[in-house]
Design an enzyme around this catalytic site. Structure first.
Site, mmCIF file in Angstrom:
data_model
loop_
_atom_site.group_PDB
_atom_site.id
_atom_site.type_symbol
_atom_site.label_atom_id
_atom_site.label_comp_id
_atom_site.label_asym_id
_atom_site.label_seq_id
_atom_site.Cartn_x
_atom_site.Cartn_y
_atom_site.Cartn_z
ATOM 1 N N GLY A 98 0.830 -1.396 -0.092
ATOM 2 C CA GLY A 98 -0.106 0.101 0.259
ATOM 3 C C GLY A 98 0.243 1.288 -0.321
ATOM 4 C CD GLU A 105 7.033 -3.169 1.903
ATOM 5 O OE1 GLU A 105 6.686 -1.879 3.293
ATOM 6 O OE2 GLU A 105 6.518 -3.543 1.475
HETATM 7 C C1 5RP Z 1 4.424 -0.847 2.579
HETATM 8 C C2 5RP Z 1 3.424 -1.192 3.376
HETATM 9 C C3 5RP Z 1 3.278 -0.994 4.349
HETATM 10 O O1 5RP Z 1 3.500 -2.393 5.438
HETATM 11 C C4 5RP Z 1 0.990 -1.435 4.586
HETATM 12 O O2 5RP Z 1 0.614 -0.305 3.347
HETATM 13 C C5 5RP Z 1 0.556 -0.581 5.755
HETATM 14 O O3 5RP Z 1 1.033 0.237 5.485
HETATM 15 P P1 5RP Z 1 0.331 0.955 7.629
HETATM 16 O O4 5RP Z 1 1.006 0.150 8.378
HETATM 17 O O5 5RP Z 1 0.708 2.486 6.729
HETATM 18 O O6 5RP Z 1 -1.289 0.369 7.311
HETATM 19 O O7 5RP Z 1 3.111 -2.196 2.419
HETATM 20 O O8 5RP Z 1 4.613 -1.153 0.857
#
Ligand code: 5RP
Length: 230
Positions: A98, A105
């Site tokens: 997201g 990652e």
């Molecule tokens: C980024 C990610 C994040 O870990 C994921 O979007 C969750 O984000 P948040 O803790 O702000 O809800 O995968 O690429």
């Protein structure tokens, strides 16, 4: 507890996995940021840790807190990675990306002995797919790649068009210089099959399905932190 308070609680709770001398991967996003803050406090208090980061964003946060981020190529295998997720499904199958950092990652997760996912309880779902699945695509000839992604999606009964992610009206560019397309799948009934097919497409750099990687999830709930195993 608000979602943000739950995120803070799990960011703090993840410290239970951090031991002196460990090599630790720092995730990306608002939940992982709480863990980065907790780590900064521990390091200031004297804990010796070797840290690597999953994104430019996290590196900037960590350095602003006085932490040193090392090059993963100089470190090798990690003891631990702690990161957020967008959805946590059965068997701790995840949707991530997201924040657009899915490739780095995944590279860091795959190099860690233990991966801990931290999230507010709202991210725990019965079936993955409500959160749009991010797919990272090489910019060259991306239209052809997207057409082939659509063919694969149809094989999995997902009749949805990938939507190019934008930021301030411009194509979103990942830390690795690629594009992101988000697919509002609705429901992903065969995450392993879809993950395999997407990954096999030339031009797809990676996708946000993280399968068989998380060893444990810490979920923030109104009554405290819940630990979930695959
Ligand atoms: C980024 C990610 C994040 O870990 C994921 O979007 C969750 O984000 P948040 O803790 O702000 O809800 O995968 O690429």
């Amino acid at each position: 507890m608000t979602a943000d308070e739950q995120k803070q609680a799990v960011g703090e709770a993840a410290l239970q996995y951090v031991k002196d001398g460990m090599k630790v991967g720092l995730g990306t996003g608002s939940t992982a940021a709480w863990f980065v803050h907790a780590i900064a406090r521990e390091v200031k208090a004297g804990k010796r840790l070797t840290l690597v980061s999953t994104s430019v964003q996290t590196t900037q946060l960590a350095e602003s807190l006085g932490l040193t981020i090392r090059d993963i190529n100089d470190i090798g295998q990690l003891d631990l990675c702690v990161d957020g997720a967008d959805e946590i499904g059965e068997g701790l199958a995840l949707i991530k990306g997201g924040g657009g950092a899915l490739l780095r990652e995944k590279l860091i997760w795959e190099q860690a002995k233990t991966c801990v996912v931290i999230a507010d309880a709202g991210k725990h779902v019965a079936t993955l797919g409500k959160f749009p699945l991010p797919i990272e695509v090489e910019p060259f000839a991306f239209k052809g790649t997207v057409n082939r992604i659509c063919d694969v999606l149809l094989e999995y009964d997902i009749e949805k068009v990938p939507v190019q992610r934008k930021r301030d009206g411009q194509p979103f560019i990942t830390d690795g210089g690629n594009l992101i397309f988000d697919v509002a799948c609705g429901a992903i009934h065969d995450p392993a099959g879809l993950a395999h097919e997407l990954k096999s497409l030339t031009g797809v750099v990676d996708h946000g399905l993280f399968l068989d990687l998380a060893e444990v999830a810490l979920l923030g709930t109104d009554t405290g932190v819940r630990t979930v195993y695959p």
